[in-house]
Motif scaffolding. Structure first.
Motif, short mmCIF file in Angstrom:
data_model
loop_
_atom_site.label_atom_id
_atom_site.label_comp_id
_atom_site.label_asym_id
_atom_site.label_seq_id
_atom_site.Cartn_x
_atom_site.Cartn_y
_atom_site.Cartn_z
N GLU A 53 1.06 -5.74 -9.91
CA GLU A 53 -0.33 -5.86 -10.36
C GLU A 53 -1.19 -4.91 -9.52
N TYR A 54 -1.90 -4.01 -10.19
CA TYR A 54 -2.71 -3.03 -9.47
C TYR A 54 -3.99 -3.67 -8.93
N ARG A 55 -4.36 -3.28 -7.72
CA ARG A 55 -5.63 -3.68 -7.11
C ARG A 55 -6.23 -2.47 -6.40
N ASP A 56 -7.56 -2.40 -6.33
CA ASP A 56 -8.14 -1.40 -5.44
C ASP A 56 -7.87 -1.84 -4.01
N GLU A 66 -6.77 -10.13 -0.71
CA GLU A 66 -5.98 -11.04 -1.55
C GLU A 66 -4.58 -11.32 -1.01
N ALA A 67 -4.01 -10.35 -0.27
CA ALA A 67 -2.60 -10.44 0.12
C ALA A 67 -2.38 -11.35 1.33
N ASP A 68 -1.27 -12.08 1.29
CA ASP A 68 -0.82 -12.85 2.45
C ASP A 68 -0.06 -11.95 3.42
N VAL A 69 0.66 -10.99 2.86
CA VAL A 69 1.42 -10.02 3.66
C VAL A 69 1.07 -8.63 3.15
N GLY A 125 10.69 -14.36 -4.80
CA GLY A 125 9.67 -15.15 -5.48
C GLY A 125 8.25 -14.85 -5.03
N MET A 126 8.03 -13.64 -4.53
CA MET A 126 6.69 -13.25 -4.11
C MET A 126 5.91 -12.67 -5.29
N ARG A 127 4.63 -12.87 -5.28
CA ARG A 127 3.74 -12.20 -6.23
C ARG A 127 3.38 -10.86 -5.60
N ILE A 128 3.39 -9.78 -6.39
CA ILE A 128 3.24 -8.45 -5.81
C ILE A 128 2.02 -7.74 -6.37
N VAL A 129 1.11 -7.39 -5.48
CA VAL A 129 -0.02 -6.53 -5.85
C VAL A 129 0.15 -5.23 -5.08
N TYR A 130 -0.41 -4.15 -5.62
CA TYR A 130 -0.22 -2.86 -4.95
C TYR A 130 -1.45 -1.99 -5.10
N ILE A 188 0.87 -1.18 0.00
CA ILE A 188 0.00 0.00 0.00
C ILE A 188 0.90 1.23 0.00
N GLY A 189 0.98 1.87 -1.15
CA GLY A 189 1.88 3.01 -1.35
C GLY A 189 3.09 2.57 -2.15
#
Length: 304
Positions: free
Chosen positions: A184-187, A194-197, A162-167, A145-146
């Motif tokens: 990958e953009y997400r609202d 969706e995030a684990d961390v 090896g993490m998948r990254i959403v922001y 976030i940010g």
């Protein structure tokens, strides 16, 4: 011209100011509630996070032309009031980005692999191997976030794990940046679910106060992790405590708090939270960059 140093900065920054002909006034040992008595003839002051530059100090500093913050956040400065008095407010947003990003990765690892807990138990004479079964970063979804300077540095390092990254951010970077960093953009609500961390890298403004609260935590995955190395107050600490104690969250790590220094907290009771004393920027290299950069910017303003 006189430059007051209210919080310790790297010696390289102090020496730069002296070599450029400025008189440096060391105010680092002055109690914070007495600083206003010592700033009357200063042309500039340099601070970090400890000193609060509010209306009373600005009014007391009759010759003040610039306020320099060796670091990113300006929530300890009354920026609008300073600007209304014609005082330039400066910070060093890029100087400690790597320092904070590296700590963020360290906090993620400390929580996921229970490093701090294992260390505490070992020192007590225990051998807590069975209780220290952790989880890997690899393959997990990191929600940032940010996605400013620090968020991007975190993304680079998380990608290597090896993490998948959403922001989520109110300002989206261009498509090439997203592709390069694997973003990958997400609202906001989608990211939270969706995030684990989830790691926070936003300033503390009215819109981000308690951004992570009981309602948003309830929408997170069971067993999610929260990391805050940004600003205290972005996370509701009472709601975080409840979620950690109930097991809703796997763990959390905080480097910043609503009230600093943190002397008492219910969080101290818990083994699934890692607490550090606002050390995100406390790396030698980052502090050298910040001290030298703020000194150069202050000198430039005073010369003009």
């Amino acid at each position: 011209m006189k430059v007051g140093i209210c919080d310790p900065i790297a010696q390289e920054g102090v020496e730069y100011l002296k070599n450029e002909g400025f008189e440096v006034v060391d105010l680092t040992s002055v109690p914070k509630d007495e600083l206003s008595k010592h700033v009357g003839d200063l042309d500039a002051i340099i601070i970090r996070s400890a000193t609060k530059v509010r209306k009373d100090m600005i009014d007391a500093a009759k010759n003040l032309k610039a306020i320099g913050r060796a670091g990113v956040g300006l929530d300890n400065v009354d920026v609008e009031y300073a600007k209304s008095k014609g005082i330039k407010v400066i910070n060093t947003p890029g100087a400690t980005s790597i320092s904070v990003a590296e700590l963020t990765i360290g906090l993620i690892l400390a929580v996921m692999r229970k490093i701090a807990y294992a260390d505490r138990e070992m020192r007590r004479g225990s051998w807590p191997k069975k209780k220290c079964k952790g989880i890997e970063m690899y393959g997990k979804t990191l929600g940032i976030i940010g996605i400013g300077r620090i968020g991007r540095e975190v993304a680079k390092r998380a990608k290597a794990f090896g993490m998948r990254i959403v922001y989520y951010d109110v300002y989206r970077p261009d498509e090439n940046t997203e592709k390069e960093l694997g973003l990958e953009y997400r609202d906001l609500d989608t990211l939270i679910s969706e995030a684990d961390v989830i790691t926070l890298h936003v300033p503390l403004v009215p819109e981000t106060k308690h951004l992570i609260n009981a309602e948003r935590i309830s929408k997170m995955k069971d067993g999610a992790i929260i990391i805050n190395a940004a600003r205290g107050g972005i996370v509701d600490e009472d709601a975080l405590y409840d979620a950690l104690k109930s097991g809703k969250l796997y763990g959390a790590a905080l480097d910043v708090y609503e009230n600093e220094p943190l002397k008492e907290s219910k969080l101290f009771e818990l083994d699934n939270v890692v607490l550090t004393p606002h050390i995100g920027a406390q790396a030698k290299e980052g502090q050298t960059r910040a001290g030298l950069e703020v000194a150069k910017k202050i000198a430039e303003v005073l010369r003009s």
